[in-house]
Design an enzyme around this catalytic site. Structure first.
Site, mmCIF file in Angstrom:
data_model
loop_
_atom_site.group_PDB
_atom_site.id
_atom_site.type_symbol
_atom_site.label_atom_id
_atom_site.label_comp_id
_atom_site.label_asym_id
_atom_site.label_seq_id
_atom_site.Cartn_x
_atom_site.Cartn_y
_atom_site.Cartn_z
ATOM 1 N N LYS A 283 -11.523 -20.956 9.603
ATOM 2 C CA LYS A 283 -11.332 -20.765 7.893
ATOM 3 C C LYS A 283 -11.524 -21.943 7.049
ATOM 4 O O LYS A 283 -11.168 -22.957 7.569
ATOM 5 C CB LYS A 283 -9.880 -20.028 7.908
ATOM 6 C CG LYS A 283 -9.646 -19.246 6.388
ATOM 7 C CD LYS A 283 -8.201 -18.846 6.084
ATOM 8 C CE LYS A 283 -8.150 -18.126 4.884
ATOM 9 N NZ LYS A 283 -6.887 -17.295 5.128
ATOM 10 N N GLU A 366 4.526 -5.470 3.963
ATOM 11 C CA GLU A 366 5.667 -5.461 2.952
ATOM 12 C C GLU A 366 6.598 -4.359 3.311
ATOM 13 O O GLU A 366 7.922 -4.651 2.947
ATOM 14 C CB GLU A 366 5.133 -5.300 1.523
ATOM 15 C CG GLU A 366 4.321 -6.556 0.999
ATOM 16 C CD GLU A 366 2.921 -6.630 1.440
ATOM 17 O OE1 GLU A 366 2.043 -7.598 1.297
ATOM 18 O OE2 GLU A 366 2.268 -5.697 2.401
ATOM 19 N N ARG A 394 3.565 -2.017 -2.386
ATOM 20 C CA ARG A 394 3.447 -0.988 -1.092
ATOM 21 C C ARG A 394 4.628 -0.937 -0.498
ATOM 22 O O ARG A 394 4.611 -0.163 0.620
ATOM 23 C CB ARG A 394 2.554 -2.288 -0.142
ATOM 24 C CG ARG A 394 1.253 -2.697 -0.879
ATOM 25 C CD ARG A 394 0.494 -3.531 -0.016
ATOM 26 N NE ARG A 394 -0.089 -2.914 1.184
ATOM 27 C CZ ARG A 394 -1.125 -3.094 1.952
ATOM 28 N NH1 ARG A 394 -1.954 -4.183 1.253
ATOM 29 N NH2 ARG A 394 -1.648 -2.598 2.731
#
Length: 622
Positions: A283, A366, A394
């Site tokens: 990344k 979540e 969510r």
């Protein structure tokens, strides 16, 4: 930079025509462009830098848009956009009227599925693949999902069904060892173990080839070995969890080696079964600051390329929230913090260091976060779940069933409430108030200033029962009006009480309301402002105060349906209010990407629009 090769890419067909050397140059040019654009526009940098080679290889091997590539979350699709005819527009990304920072089907035929939230790609891609199968379409469908998204339960729901698909379905696992915050949990450890032992797949294939060459006996021995339960099988045919789910596992592959990537993609393309290719990437690759701190540069504002320093570094609500929570945790050992892979974004970095045993990062999950926090609460702890408004959506079922119904005391720190700007439709925090208003016995605070946030968080933890929420916008606080000191928890009254019009609002819009009053003062007009802080339950005294005004204008940075303005109107009706009451809120639509300033203006939430609405209503009524 001239972008000698990149500027000539009009479609994936142009990528297929490049030589190996040209591909390397193309990747270099893409990285240069990514850094340049994001440094000006802000956006997702680390994730895009990490998938440059992978995206180029995908378009080299597959035939898009006939073959469908579904990006999980979609924040890593900038390279994809540049390779699919949008290079000349890439400078407009995340700007009003420009390209979206996420895949959008209405933007390009190459964007197979809209995205913005994590863990959805496998389910979406599987649905696309099934539709192709039913219609006789032989093209491929590819889901590109990061290891961070594998911490979300929906990814496993998709994988559980994907193994039953017949062919031409591929999952690319982009393993960069991080999501937004560092990955946590058993899956992260499992992927690490696979990365450390890449030899087993080669051994399996080699064994099969060797056995197949033995006359008469080779194939029967191989079949017996596959069916056996012996330890020999587990050495030669050690399955991954993906194999057991029905997907043939390939990898891991170096995600920055174009030749290795291309060969691997061509191999999985020939698989008769649904396949999963494990690609290891870095990344932030290619930009030192992003490599060193990929979490910070995951989603970043404009910055100086040479130093990596942000253009603006004002103190923000997230930081104040984190500081106050640390203070409260020091005073009371019951206070805990829960996050869904958003430790940095929600201001919990210091909390994680200072109170390690009371900090819980559950990954991009979540739903689990809310129910887990409810478990903490029913056993006597004081959990605070810090979450972006858009991601709170969510966990709605869990908020109702696992928190509210059993009156568990959970505090929500709702970050990025209201308009967020450039991330657009999928990230606007415009639904949380309407959602929470429908849940019984819920308390909601929506402060405008830092001190109001601190007071509201303290009250939510220690004075409230059941579900309590403190919502606050992205960015910094506005300037307090003259004479305004500490933000009250319930409501404040500012301005001319003898005015004909009362303007009601809450949160960030109070700053606009104060400026609107100044505009009207210059025109010789009076205005009184009722600023709410606790928006559920609404203080009855505030309603009684409002009922005396012939004109009421309520400005709400959220959805009109189910919003606070509608509830306020109902309470006025109970008092037989007969005046002129009008609501300005978001009406039954999604709000596209633009700067926060322009978005507020477009929605009629800016000071000039407020002043104009007050002036026009009084003129018409007069």
């Amino acid at each position: 930079m001239s972008y000698e090769i990149l500027s000539k890419i009009e479609s994936p067909a142009d990528v297929k025509a490049l030589s190996a050397e040209q591909l390397d140059q193309l990747c270099d040019e893409i990285r240069e462009k990514l850094i340049d654009v994001v440094s000006v526009n802000g956006g997702h940098l680390s994730s895009n830098l990490g998938v440059v080679e992978l995206t180029v290889a995908l378009h080299r091997v597959f035939d898009c848009p006939a073959d469908s590539v579904v990006f999980d979350v979609g924040h890593q699709s900038y390279t994809h956009k540049m390779l699919t005819g949008r290079f000349n527009e890439i400078d407009t990304i995340r700007r009003e009227g420009g390209l979206s920072g996420f895949p959008k089907r209405c933007e390009s035929e190459y964007d197979a599925f809209n995205a913005g939230h994590a863990s959805t790609s496998i389910s979406a891609a599987l649905g696309i693949a099934k539709a192709k199968l039913l219609t006789g379409d032989p093209s491929y469908t590819i889901a590109v999902i990061g290891d961070g998204s594998l911490t979300g339960g929906m990814a496993y729901e998709g994988l559980n069904n994907a193994g039953q698909h017949k062919k031409n379905f591929i999952v690319i696992l982009n393993d960069n060892r991080m999501s937004i915050s560092r990955n946590v949990g058993a899956m992260a450890r499992y992927l690490s173990s696979i990365r450390l032992q890449p030899w087993y797949r080669r051994l399996k294939r080699g064994t099969e080839r060797a056995l197949s060459k033995i006359p008469l006996l080779g194939r029967p021995i191989g079949n017996v070995l596959k069916r056996s339960k012996s330890k020999v099988k587990h050495v030669m045919y050690r399955h991954t969890i993906f194999d057991k789910l029905g997907l043939s596992y390939y990898g891991p592959v170096d995600g920055h080696n174009m030749e290795e990537l291309t060969n691997a993609l061509n191999t999985v393309k020939q698989s008769k079964d649904p396949a999963l290719l494990h690609v290891v990437t870095k990344k932030g690759k290619g930009y030192k600051y992003a490599e060193d701190d990929s979490a910070y540069y995951h989603g970043v504002g404009s910055f100086n390329i040479d130093t990596g320093e942000p253009i603006s570094s004002d103190k923000n609500f997230s930081a104040v929230f984190g500081e106050k929570l640390c203070e409260l945790a020091q005073a009371d050992q019951r206070v805990c913090a829960v996050t869904a892979a958003m430790r940095t974004g929600t201001g919990l970095v210091d909390f994680a260091k200072l109170y390690r045993d009371r900090f819980f990062d559950v990954g991009i999950a979540e739903e689990h976060a809310v129910t887990f926090a409810a478990g903490l609460a029913v056993n006597g702890l004081l959990p605070v779940f810090a979450v972006y408004s858009t991601f709170l959506q969510r966990s709605y079922d869990q908020l109702i069933h696992d928190v509210s119904m059993q009156h568990a005391h959970l505090v929500l720190g709702i970050d990025r409430a209201g308009v967020v700007g450039e991330d657009g439709e999928t990230h606007q925090g415009l639904f949380d108030v309407s959602m929470l208003n429908a849940i019984p016995d819920t308390t909601i605070y929506s402060p405008c200033y830092f001190d109001g946030l601190e007071s509201a968080l303290t009250a939510a933890l220690f004075d409230c029962e059941g579900l309590a929420a403190v919502r606050y916008p992205r960015g910094s606080e506005g300037t307090k009006p003259e004479g305004y000191t500490i933000e009250n928890l319930n409501y404040d009254i500012i301005g001319d009480k003898d005015a004909d019009t009362l303007l009601i609002t809450y949160g960030r819009l109070f700053n606009e309301a104060v400026e609107a009053r100044q505009i009207l003062q210059q025109q010789g007009k009076k205005l009184c402002i009722l600023k709410l802080c606790r928006i559920k339950p609404i203080d009855e005294n505030a309603v009684r105060f409002a009922a005396d005004y012939p004109y009421i204008r309520f400005f709400e940075e959220g959805m009109a349906s189910g919003g606070t303005a509608q509830l306020f109107r109902t309470m006025l009706d109970d008092l037989s209010y007969s005046g002129d009451y009008q609501i300005t809120a978001v009406d039954d639509r999604y709000v596209p990407h633009a700067s926060v300033k322009n978005t507020l203006k477009n929605l009629g939430f800016d000071a000039a629009s407020m002043a104009r609405a007050v002036q026009q209503s009084e003129e018409v009524s007069g």
